[in-house]
Motif scaffolding. Sequence first.
Motif, mmCIF file in Angstrom:
data_model
loop_
_atom_site.group_PDB
_atom_site.id
_atom_site.type_symbol
_atom_site.label_atom_id
_atom_site.label_comp_id
_atom_site.label_asym_id
_atom_site.label_seq_id
_atom_site.Cartn_x
_atom_site.Cartn_y
_atom_site.Cartn_z
ATOM 1 N N GLY C 58 0.808 -1.211 0.000
ATOM 2 C CA GLY C 58 0.000 0.000 0.000
ATOM 3 C C GLY C 58 0.844 1.265 0.000
ATOM 4 N N ALA C 62 0.405 4.644 -2.093
ATOM 5 C CA ALA C 62 0.411 5.959 -1.436
ATOM 6 C C ALA C 62 1.438 6.875 -2.092
ATOM 7 C CB ALA C 62 0.703 5.806 0.060
ATOM 8 N N VAL C 88 -5.233 8.515 2.033
ATOM 9 C CA VAL C 88 -5.367 7.479 1.014
ATOM 10 C C VAL C 88 -6.486 6.517 1.395
ATOM 11 C CG1 VAL C 88 -4.182 5.620 -0.202
ATOM 12 C CG2 VAL C 88 -2.872 7.598 0.622
ATOM 13 N N ASP C 89 -7.342 6.196 0.433
ATOM 14 C CA ASP C 89 -8.335 5.131 0.599
ATOM 15 C C ASP C 89 -7.984 3.996 -0.349
ATOM 16 O OD1 ASP C 89 -11.177 6.163 2.081
ATOM 17 O OD2 ASP C 89 -9.779 7.712 1.433
ATOM 18 N N TYR C 90 -7.827 2.821 0.218
ATOM 19 C CA TYR C 90 -7.493 1.636 -0.573
ATOM 20 C C TYR C 90 -8.773 0.903 -0.938
ATOM 21 C CZ TYR C 90 -2.778 2.598 1.029
ATOM 22 O OH TYR C 90 -1.576 3.214 1.279
ATOM 23 N N LEU C 91 -8.975 0.675 -2.222
ATOM 24 C CA LEU C 91 -10.217 0.058 -2.680
ATOM 25 C C LEU C 91 -10.017 -1.398 -3.099
ATOM 26 C CD1 LEU C 91 -11.503 3.100 -4.785
ATOM 27 C CD2 LEU C 91 -11.898 2.630 -2.361
ATOM 28 N N LYS C 127 -10.530 1.109 -10.331
ATOM 29 C CA LYS C 127 -9.942 1.983 -9.315
ATOM 30 C C LYS C 127 -9.347 1.144 -8.190
ATOM 31 C CE LYS C 127 -13.196 5.699 -9.367
ATOM 32 N NZ LYS C 127 -14.206 6.463 -8.637
ATOM 33 N N VAL C 130 -7.716 5.834 -4.044
ATOM 34 C CA VAL C 130 -7.901 7.269 -4.275
ATOM 35 C C VAL C 130 -7.242 8.022 -3.122
ATOM 36 C CG1 VAL C 130 -10.049 7.014 -5.591
ATOM 37 C CG2 VAL C 130 -10.156 7.251 -3.107
ATOM 38 N N ALA C 131 -6.850 9.246 -3.395
ATOM 39 C CA ALA C 131 -6.206 10.034 -2.341
ATOM 40 C C ALA C 131 -6.501 11.504 -2.535
ATOM 41 C CB ALA C 131 -4.696 9.813 -2.340
#
Lengths: 140, 140, 140, 140
Positions: C58, C62, C88-91, C127, C130-131
């Motif tokens: 991750g 980032a 940061v959002d990890y999808l 996706k 997203v950050a």
Amino acid sequence: MTETSLVDSETVERLLTTPAYHRWLGLELVRAAPGEVEIAMDCRDELTADVDGSYVHGGILATLLDVAGDFALVTELGVGLPTIDLRVDYLRPARPGDRLLAVGTVVRRGRSLGVADAVVTNGDGKKLAVARGLYSTAAA
Amino acid sequence: MTETSLVDSETVERLLTTPAYHRWLGLELVRAAPGEVEIAMDCRDELTADVDGSYVHGGILATLLDVAGDFALVTELGVGLPTIDLRVDYLRPARPGDRLLAVGTVVRRGRSLGVADAVVTNGDGKKLAVARGLYSTAAA
Amino acid sequence: MTETSLVDSETVERLLTTPAYHRWLGLELVRAAPGEVEIAMDCRDELTADVDGSYVHGGILATLLDVAGDFALVTELGVGLPTIDLRVDYLRPARPGDRLLAVGTVVRRGRSLGVADAVVTNGDGKKLAVARGLYSTAAA
Amino acid sequence: MTETSLVDSETVERLLTTPAYHRWLGLELVRAAPGEVEIAMDCRDELTADVDGSYVHGGILATLLDVAGDFALVTELGVGLPTIDLRVDYLRPARPGDRLLAVGTVVRRGRSLGVADAVVTNGDGKKLAVARGLYSTAAA
């Protein structure tokens, strides 16, 4: 730092308890020391977020956390500071009737930017939410 | 998805306008579509955050953004969802008298977690704040 | 804005591909326009985060998101900007072998602060993360 | 909790030092206790982010913070956990040659979600960056 000793609790309290929305929420200054502040508020029924009125709106906790972080810096700078960004983690719901205690702590105070942490607990001392905010110290 | 078509605007509006704090804020449903929602509110003087009453509390914007992100998911799931965390960026202050429009959009809807974005603009169409929130979809 | 047209793609590419860590990651400039940038990178086995080598760290995502947000502002300002904070959002996980595409977009460019969004997709256009980042534009 | 005592330092160290990217970074386990972990790494020249090679990439700090938060939970759960979201505040740049120490601490460990804080300091004990992450504990 010399200037931090200049901010007396009366100034902090006036800045906290004069604004209209702070008054509506019923924010109370519990304690102010350089870089740290404690603020209390009672959760009224009209702060609830669901159809059943069973829990307090997360936006209320966000507001309280934002204020606590901001006022941690106010204890050192003597003026309210614009919030640049705020990040809130919700751990447990607040309930109507809860008396909330928010503690704000300065993480870093720079010339243009300040970072502060805030924690909200309920009357049982359980953490309900934590936040970290970035504030503009440029105008102070 | 079949189930998203089951959430009618009346249900979304009822969930939005029934909770006590939403009523106090005066939240209005402008538009609901699957994965997207628009919510309006008027900024009264009692929402201000400073001694002079010159700007609206950031916690109000955080609340409106949180609700917009949450209700973007409500349009697909039909129930209010607990906010897990919320991150708000403040771009420009809201002023008393402003009519705010918040748009919420689903970024990702998973079985246990949902991510949504929200933007608040004022009557001139200026972006005042943006947010991204994580919501629990497990109970839906 | 006049100054934004002064940043040519060669300058952006040089700033992107000269730093040691960017070279090690293999960052490639795909496209640069005022306020928007696209950057690609290939996921090598040595970027994996687990014992089995099944997914990419991750921290790599980032980094790529941070760079994409930063370089969205670089396209307008012509210099690299310090990151103040990043969320940061990890999808979905990235896999070794994936070719990642990161798109960075300016949300707001102020005199001292800039906000940018970034999205990372894989070769299928899914996706992955997203950050949103806050950058210091004061030195530009 | 009974299960937390089952995670011995050898397991934590193996999970930390086996993954390919962790090896490349040279992550070292300094200390592990239930809910808390300390990890060290040395900043090599190839980790720099600017044309002059004067400072270490923020993405490296983000990675180290992410790992520290994750492994704070690993000390209690014994398996690596997916990061759901991560928020990093950069306070001071890391320099090539710096030996970094990251401390991760559990804020809350729930059945499906865990929150952890992390702080990175340099050899002088100065805080360089802080982070808060949300991790999935569902698979543990």
